[in-house]
Scaffold this active site. Structure first.
Site, PDB file in Angstrom:
ATOM      1  CG  HIS A 426      17.629   4.238 -41.156  1.00 41.74           C
ATOM      2  ND1 HIS A 426      16.695   5.044 -41.757  1.00 41.74           N
ATOM      3  CD2 HIS A 426      16.994   3.063 -40.900  1.00 41.74           C
ATOM      4  CE1 HIS A 426      15.551   4.402 -41.850  1.00 41.74           C
ATOM      5  NE2 HIS A 426      15.704   3.175 -41.345  1.00 41.74           N
ATOM      6  NE  ARG A 427      24.138   9.585 -39.489  1.00 44.45           N
ATOM      7  CZ  ARG A 427      25.385  10.038 -39.357  1.00 44.45           C
ATOM      8  NH1 ARG A 427      25.689  10.852 -38.347  1.00 44.45           N
ATOM      9  NH2 ARG A 427      26.312   9.702 -40.235  1.00 44.45           N
TER      10      ARG A 427
END
Length: 453
Positions: A426-427
């Protein structure tokens, strides 16, 4: 002119590696691009190639030694070069005292410490013999009753190996161990009866052709059974464990799932295999790999990796394929899949997988890419979620093709379906990007003629 060969940096960020085996003996000549030695990294066995033709004047590292990157491992000369005073040359090159620049105790291919032995010495010159002696593990040396017999000379005038000592290359020792053989039962054909890979292969071949009653192992008698067996970690297994633990700890995973109807995909695969007429065999996984690359082209925001300072977007779709080996999980990378034909992918993936199982991948084949494809469908697994392989941003888990009722034109009919689970970091990637990418992939697999465009 003599020069020092140093341990190369064969793995990104690695500070050390294991010199597994010398492929060219001392005093032997070699051509440009010949493999001089095999180095074991956390992921594979990598051959160190010669930049130019020459001769090995002196090896400085014993097989099995763990060596710092940049440390001297051999002295090479030009073609036909001979040195009268090798000791003086070593002093001139600054490696006279660096006969074994190791950074840790000597270890075997399973990363276990082994007993050291001194190299054999030529009685005529007093110099070490050219062929380095591999060590015999402590448990394999049987005590002898009575006085030791006198050392006998071998046919070439050199002393024969002393009783109880067995010489073997690290690769031969590993293959023998994996096959359940003890190195002492294998006749060696190398220098000083050293056991080489071909010797182990010969014994295994003879056992495969022997009657079952002759080749069946005999159960040991009188050995206590504690109810378990400890299998030592290989270097690769330890590296994979560390890498995936770091991934789950540092990369915030999220998952998107879908079920794809693959009736057309299976029909296209059958038609392609018929047209190729055995030249290559296209698998469902090959078509998935191709579709993943095209989905990357359509949604480039998923073809990224995370760095401390930026999100790095890649210009080509380099796809890693998970391969299970005896040493652990390996993920070789297939380059620029978007511009490859399906038949090219179908030919390249099995070749990469085969060399991965043999531990013969080049280091550059283990680096790069932004996504891995892992498939457990051949084991009947219908759906699973995988851990992202750093530094990739995603991994696609592919399940088995199965027959299920599906709705078509308002009617329930039998259909072939396959589950896909995309694990995403998700970064660098938001949920909507992952959803768009998975929708593109689904469309490509359900209308697969676009894979051939």
């Amino acid at each position: 002119m003599a020069q020092v060969l140093r341990m190369p940096g064969v793995s990104a960020n690695a500070t050390e590696a294991v010199l597994a085996e010398w492929l060219v003996a001392e005093s032997a000549e070699f051509a440009a691009a010949d493999a001089l030695a095999t180095v074991e990294t956390d992921k594979a066995l990598v051959d160190v190639e010669a930049e130019a033709a020459g001769v090995v004047l002196k090896t400085l590292v014993t097989p099995g030694s763990q060596v710092e990157v940049g440390a001297p491992i051999a002295v090479l000369g030009g073609v036909g070069e001979q040195v009268d005073d090798l000791a003086a040359l070593l002093r001139e090159l600054g490696v006279a005292e660096e006969s074994a620049p190791v950074v840790a105790e000597r270890r075997d291919v399973h990363d276990q410490p082994v007993e050291r032995t001194e190299p054999e010495v030529d009685p005529g010159s007093g110099a070490p013999l050219a062929e380095h002696a591999a060590v015999v593990e402590p448990a394999s040396v049987e005590p002898e009753a009575g006085p030791a017999p006198a050392t006998s000379a071998s046919a070439n005038g050199r002393p024969a190996p002393s009783p109880g000592r067995v010489f073997a290359s690290p690769l031969a020792r590993k293959i023998a161990r994996d096959a359940g053989l003890t190195i002492e039962e294998i006749p060696g054909t190398g220098p000083r009866q050293r056991v080489l890979r071909r010797d182990v292969d010969a014994v295994l071949a003879s056992r495969r052709t022997a009657p079952a009653s002759e080749s069946a192992p005999v159960a040991s008698q009188g050995v206590p059974d504690d109810g378990f067996e400890d299998v030592p970690h290989t270097r690769l297994r330890r590296a994979v464990a560390d890498r995936l633990a770091t991934s789950k700890r540092e990369a915030p995973h999220f998952y998107v799932r879908t079920t794809v109807r693959v009736g057309r995909l299976l029909a296209l695969r059958a038609e392609l295999n018929e047209a190729l007429d055995g030249e290559v065999k296209v698998s469902v996984n090959d078509l998935v790999v191709k579709a993943v690359a095209l989905a990357h082209e359509r949604v480039p925001d998923l073809n990224v990796t995370w760095t401390d300072d930026a999100v790095r977007r890649w210009h080509t779709a380099d796809i890693a394929v998970a391969v299970a080996t005896d040493r652990g999980l390996v993920t070789p990378v297939l380059r620029d899949v978007g511009h490859r034909s399906v038949s090219s992918v179908a030919g390249a993936v099995p070749e990469l997988a085969g060399r991965a199982r043999e531990g013969r991948l080049r280091q550059e084949e283990l680096e790069g890419g932004s996504i891995t494809v892992t498939n457990l469908g051949m084991y009947g697994v219908e759906e699973f979620a995988a851990i992202i392989n750093p530094p990739h941003a995603a991994i696609l888990a592919v399940g088995a093709v199965r027959e299920e009722p599906v709705v078509q034109d308002g009617s329930v009919v039998p259909g072939s379906v396959m589950s896909l689970t995309l694990s995403v970091d998700h970064r660098p990637v938001d949920g909507v990007v992952a959803a768009r990418w998975l929708a593109e992939l689904t469309g490509l697999l359900e209308r697969p003629v676009r894979l051939l465009a």
